[in-house]
Design an enzyme around this catalytic site. Sequence first.
Site, short mmCIF file in Angstrom:
data_model
loop_
_atom_site.label_atom_id
_atom_site.label_comp_id
_atom_site.label_asym_id
_atom_site.label_seq_id
_atom_site.Cartn_x
_atom_site.Cartn_y
_atom_site.Cartn_z
CE1 TYR A 1 -0.08 -5.00 7.59
CE2 TYR A 1 -1.32 -3.15 8.42
CZ TYR A 1 -1.24 -4.26 7.62
OH TYR A 1 -2.31 -4.60 6.83
CG HIS B 1 -1.99 -1.07 1.13
ND1 HIS B 1 -3.29 -0.83 0.77
CD2 HIS B 1 -1.92 -2.42 1.32
CE1 HIS B 1 -3.98 -1.97 0.78
NE2 HIS B 1 -3.16 -2.95 1.11
C1 HEM Z 1 -0.92 -11.41 6.58
C2 HEM Z 1 -1.49 -10.63 5.73
C3 HEM Z 1 -1.02 -9.23 5.43
C4 HEM Z 1 0.25 -8.74 5.31
C5 HEM Z 1 1.56 -9.49 5.48
C6 HEM Z 1 0.14 -7.34 5.02
C7 HEM Z 1 1.21 -6.48 4.84
C8 HEM Z 1 1.15 -5.11 4.79
C9 HEM Z 1 2.25 -4.20 4.92
C10 HEM Z 1 3.70 -4.61 5.10
C11 HEM Z 1 1.76 -2.93 4.88
C12 HEM Z 1 2.56 -1.63 5.04
C13 HEM Z 1 2.52 -1.21 6.52
C14 HEM Z 1 3.26 0.07 6.82
O1 HEM Z 1 4.42 0.27 6.41
O2 HEM Z 1 2.69 0.90 7.56
C15 HEM Z 1 0.35 -3.04 4.70
C16 HEM Z 1 -0.51 -1.98 4.58
C17 HEM Z 1 -1.88 -2.10 4.50
N1 HEM Z 1 -2.62 -3.27 4.55
FE1 HEM Z 1 -1.91 -5.12 4.75
N2 HEM Z 1 -1.17 -6.99 4.95
C18 HEM Z 1 -1.92 -8.13 5.19
C19 HEM Z 1 -3.30 -8.22 5.25
C20 HEM Z 1 -4.16 -7.18 5.08
C21 HEM Z 1 -5.60 -7.26 5.18
C22 HEM Z 1 -6.39 -8.51 5.54
C23 HEM Z 1 -6.07 -6.01 4.92
C24 HEM Z 1 -7.48 -5.50 4.88
C25 HEM Z 1 -8.45 -5.86 5.58
C26 HEM Z 1 -4.94 -5.15 4.71
C27 HEM Z 1 -5.02 -3.78 4.46
C28 HEM Z 1 -3.95 -2.93 4.44
C29 HEM Z 1 -4.07 -1.51 4.31
C30 HEM Z 1 -5.35 -0.71 4.18
C31 HEM Z 1 -2.78 -0.99 4.35
C32 HEM Z 1 -2.36 0.45 4.23
C33 HEM Z 1 -2.38 1.13 5.56
C34 HEM Z 1 -1.75 2.47 5.44
O3 HEM Z 1 -2.29 3.32 4.72
O4 HEM Z 1 -0.70 2.67 6.05
N3 HEM Z 1 -3.80 -5.88 4.80
N4 HEM Z 1 -0.01 -4.37 4.65
#
Ligand code: HEM
Lengths: 362, 206
Positions: free
Chosen positions: A334, A66
């Site tokens: 995260y 993201h």
């Molecule tokens: C094990 C599963 C998942 C992994 C490994 C993962 C991994 C990541 C990572 C590494 C980030 C960046 C975090 C940062 O630097 O702040 C991220 C952001 C995000 N993820 Fe996931 N994610 C997973 C599952 C999900 C699920 C299930 C959702 C939704 C329901 C989701 C929604 C988001 C959103 C909305 C962001 C952006 C948040 C922001 O604007 O900082 N992710 N994810």
Amino acid sequence: MPDSSDTSPPPHPFLRWTVIAIAVTVLALAFAYVAGWLTPQRLTPQRMVSDLQTNSGLYPGFRRNHAKGVCVAGYFEGNGAASAYSTASVFEKARTPVIGRFSIPGGNPYAPDGGTPVRALGLRFNLPNGQQWRTAMINTPVFIVSTPAAFNQLTVATRPDPATGKPDPARAGAFFASHPETAAFLGWAKTNKPSASFATDRYDALNAFYFVDTHGQQHAVRWRFEPEAKDEAGAGPKADDNDYLSQDLRQRLATTPQRWHLLVTLAAPGDPTNDATKMWPADRTTIDAGTLVIESEQAQDNAPCRDINFDPTILPAGIVISDDPLLPARSAAYADSYLRRTREEARLPGVAHADTPKPETK
Amino acid sequence: MTAPRAFHPLARLLHWTMAVLVLTMLFIGVGMVSTVSSKHQWLLAIHKPLGITILLLVVLRIMVRLRFQPPALPADMPALMKFAAHASHWLLYALMLAMPLIGWAMLSAGGYPVMLSSSWRLPAILPASPVLFAWLREAHQYLAYLFFLTILGHMGAALYHALIRRDDVYPSMTTGFPAPVEIAEKPLEHIEPPAPEVLPPSDNAG
Ligand code: HEM
Ligand code: HEM
């Protein structure tokens, strides 16, 4: 002074030294084992994030997933309807300030908006008592996989082929074939064109949580934010416009705040709390708990949302995590992504600096 | 002033309690950051309140250390060994104090609410800053490794005193030498070493 130390050599000195060496070594090995240094096959948050980073390439200072997004701010107006289920003050008839971030998935901060139908929203509610509620949601009805291990396999299976820049269809296909739980998500992705506006999407937390009421009773819930704006965003984006989502948002917010309703669905006994690939039946009780009002937006380069980790396990009293295995994995991953990007921001030795110039867009 | 032969009982109690707690914290720390399972959540939920407990205990411990004079190291220890002993003890105190403070400060700098339970929150001790967060988070990791290495060395040295040198150092932190009453009950030839009361004034006090 009369020293009490026994100056004669100890009996069995070799044995004694061995005891010392063994004690120190056993403790050191136990530490190494717990730290995962002896088990390279362990699925660690670092490996999950490194695999995401390998797929997209390294963009110093940006999120490892993201990466492309825009900061927003506003407030949440609770209406008291959810207070019967959760003691969190955010649900009372009161305003809670919110900082948020709209984004699209993937680790490339310059990716075209039309490249994916997935849109996302992260929110941080600042409660008056200093506690926070953070949530990160996407616009799909279910998640693509139900476990961290499957998420990692998906990441690896959809790694772009260096020759084509696209995932190898055979490899990706093999993953999906062996993971039937992905079918619901893939069905959604096939029938949903990339939307033309962040404002017209609904954002679903997908993972289950528990609300905790005044009696300490827990209620399994899922929540989503349903938009008030239902238009089709005019004629839709121009084909050659890669950044239409942030422009659309800017235009809308220039005239009117954008509003969403927080809908909280209560599980019935037996509804799965540990599987984000499964929807709960549509007839479950759903409460309209209040209104999210987004009033302003700012480019993410230097706005407050940049330095927020929207870790979905950061919750105020009155909400706790469920047994969904994705939640701890998200928290751990995260945190690692946050450390990587803040390290680049801080220009720590040995990392790429966050101000590396933007690459030429292809 | 005459140095006692053993550590004050309160100092010994604090030493062993904190030894267990600090080692637990180090294992919890490296364990929780290397797992994506639910252990990550519940270990973190123990890590923060236990870390703050260590902060409170080390403040108490430093006061006990200043109030009750510790025993001196044996006079016949080589100077370099004495230096290593003193330096590592100060390092251990510094780390016991610094690690929890850094943990608290880094969460503050990261803009996180510093929650010790589902509802108990500590105030931020630093303003939100990604730069401070990154430095402190790195320090929390590498000082933890230094902490563990120092503890390994400390443990090795303690066993060296106990098993090889067989001097006063190990009992001064464990049994504190048996009380005279107990000794009097035993046959005479077992009265060894003499109880602290019958020792002539030590000449290596300080
Ligand atoms: C094990 C599963 C998942 C992994 C490994 C993962 C991994 C990541 C990572 C590494 C980030 C960046 C975090 C940062 O630097 O702040 C991220 C952001 C995000 N993820 Fe996931 N994610 C997973 C599952 C999900 C699920 C299930 C959702 C939704 C329901 C989701 C929604 C988001 C959103 C909305 C962001 C952006 C948040 C922001 O604007 O900082 N992710 N994810
Ligand atoms: C004696 C005190 C402490 C010790 C020995 C200790 C040790 C550790 C260790 C070894 C790690 C893993 C570092 C790594 O490998 O990256 C860690 C991580 C961490 N510690 Fe501590 N810590 C202490 C106190 C605290 C306190 C008081 C807090 C907060 C109030 C805290 C919060 C954290 C957090 C949030 C993480 C990292 C979590 C993550 O990135 O997912 N620690 N600690």
